[in-house]
Design a protein around this motif. Sequence first.
Motif, mmCIF file in Angstrom:
data_model
loop_
_atom_site.group_PDB
_atom_site.id
_atom_site.type_symbol
_atom_site.label_atom_id
_atom_site.label_comp_id
_atom_site.label_asym_id
_atom_site.label_seq_id
_atom_site.Cartn_x
_atom_site.Cartn_y
_atom_site.Cartn_z
ATOM 1 N N GLY A 201 95.192 -22.606 115.328
ATOM 2 C CA GLY A 201 94.829 -21.292 115.837
ATOM 3 C C GLY A 201 96.045 -20.591 116.402
ATOM 4 N N ILE A 202 96.228 -19.317 116.082
ATOM 5 C CA ILE A 202 97.441 -18.595 116.480
ATOM 6 C C ILE A 202 97.374 -18.084 117.918
ATOM 7 C CG2 ILE A 202 98.037 -17.927 114.132
ATOM 8 C CD1 ILE A 202 96.731 -15.235 114.656
ATOM 9 N N ALA A 212 100.007 -16.883 122.974
ATOM 10 C CA ALA A 212 100.406 -16.868 121.568
ATOM 11 C C ALA A 212 100.809 -18.276 121.142
ATOM 12 C CB ALA A 212 101.561 -15.892 121.363
ATOM 13 N N ASN A 213 100.385 -18.665 119.940
ATOM 14 C CA ASN A 213 100.610 -20.047 119.497
ATOM 15 C C ASN A 213 101.128 -20.073 118.062
ATOM 16 O OD1 ASN A 213 100.476 -22.924 119.692
ATOM 17 N ND2 ASN A 213 98.568 -22.879 118.513
ATOM 18 N N ILE A 365 86.568 -20.374 110.499
ATOM 19 C CA ILE A 365 86.558 -18.940 110.756
ATOM 20 C C ILE A 365 87.788 -18.617 111.599
ATOM 21 C CG2 ILE A 365 85.338 -17.040 111.868
ATOM 22 C CD1 ILE A 365 82.732 -18.480 111.318
ATOM 23 N N ILE A 366 88.583 -17.661 111.156
ATOM 24 C CA ILE A 366 89.817 -17.309 111.860
ATOM 25 C C ILE A 366 89.535 -16.892 113.304
ATOM 26 C CG2 ILE A 366 91.790 -15.736 111.895
ATOM 27 C CD1 ILE A 366 91.511 -15.421 108.905
ATOM 28 N N ASN A 367 90.329 -17.417 114.228
ATOM 29 C CA ASN A 367 90.257 -17.029 115.644
ATOM 30 C C ASN A 367 88.837 -17.141 116.217
ATOM 31 O OD1 ASN A 367 93.020 -16.256 115.434
ATOM 32 N ND2 ASN A 367 92.418 -14.243 114.688
ATOM 33 N N SER A 368 88.115 -18.146 115.788
ATOM 34 C CA SER A 368 86.699 -18.247 116.166
ATOM 35 C C SER A 368 86.481 -18.369 117.666
ATOM 36 C CB SER A 368 86.055 -19.449 115.464
ATOM 37 O OG SER A 368 86.706 -20.654 115.822
#
Length: 421
Positions: A201-202, A212-213, A365-368
């Motif tokens: 996850g970003i 931020a990752n 799912i992105i950024n869930s």
Amino acid sequence: MKNALGLTVSLLALGLASAQKVTIEYATWDATRQKTDEALIAAFEKANPTIDVKYNLVPWGVYWQKAAAMTAGGSTFDVMWMNLDNFPFYQSQGALAPLSVPEKSLSGINKNMIDPYRVGGKLYGVPLGPQAVTVFINRQLFKERGVAIPTNAWTWEQMLDAAKKLTFEKDGKKIWGINAQDLQVDLEYGMSFYYSNGGKGIIKKSGNTFKANLDRSFSDTAQKLSDLIYKHKVSAGPADVGQQGYQQFLAGQVGIFVEGSWMVPVWSQNPDLDWAYAPFPSLQKGKAAKPVFSAHALVVPAGSKNKEAASKLIEWLNTSTQAQRMIAQKGLLPTLADQYKTQYLQALPGRNAGVVFDQLKNSVIINSDVRNLSNLPEVLTALNTSMNLVWTGNAKVADAVKNATRDMQDLLNQGKVIGSN
């Protein structure tokens, strides 16, 4: 007799009122399923003769201008497509109405898809079928170039080798191995490689704080994907003049095409295209790929004057046996995908469509877990702005990641938690 006559007149008036039609406006940005949506609407109207549905196909850019009007209560639409990046904002602004859809009709829907649309115990959206990022291949080109058809053990290295062999000149035309111009690392197709490369996850969430990752998995994936264009030269670049990636694949000029399962109706436009699904490649030895799927939903703007009819359409499209079968028979994934797997596979014989269901087990799912961040769209825009420089060949990955991390964190420090899912 007067009373009886009066009663009769009242009943007639009531009957006329109950039979009076209402018209609801349905809005979507997805042109790939227009014919399917129009067929679904016709079937719904036949089953619900007191409701007329007007179909509105709105281009992506204009669509969100229309959506913004919801915050001012000026939307003319009754049912709209919504994505998870934007849902928390519109819901928190009071732009969406809770749905009057019976919970029992939603029992078969994937919990991970529906939970993000619940806020404060109320349901504000019913997710459409999983929009799965998938891999398509041109089998004719594979055979022509002597490239083995991908198996379930397909790896990044094997995909790269195949892309190299599939890049060549034919009849004066350039044939590309893969559509890397569409695979920017921070967008859903590229993010499928990021998660498959160990990405977690970003954005990291800890309580009500966000960080931020853009870690090594992100940087490594960004480098791998951009190298497809600038180092290995197996793909057209984003600045190349000509057809879009899907148009090239449709014309038989791309061997490997990564996009969404929703493209099936588009491929039918070229009956000579010998296409099939392929497994998403693994980027970590011994670990399954984790491609992305989107959980777009149908919502009702708060300004709708036909909320009950709108909710009825949403329930019918996403849960009725008739609608689910119709969608699956068109080669699209319905909301209740697993229940209608047989119909889906029957609609795509010999296309290796079973891999879609195999990969859904591991899809993400992105950024869930950060959907309730108030300024998530702005944070993602900051990331895209920096990474786009890599994509256009104007920045190194390390520099872009450093700048993106800084800009994202500045915005994350200003973000707040909205609602609770």
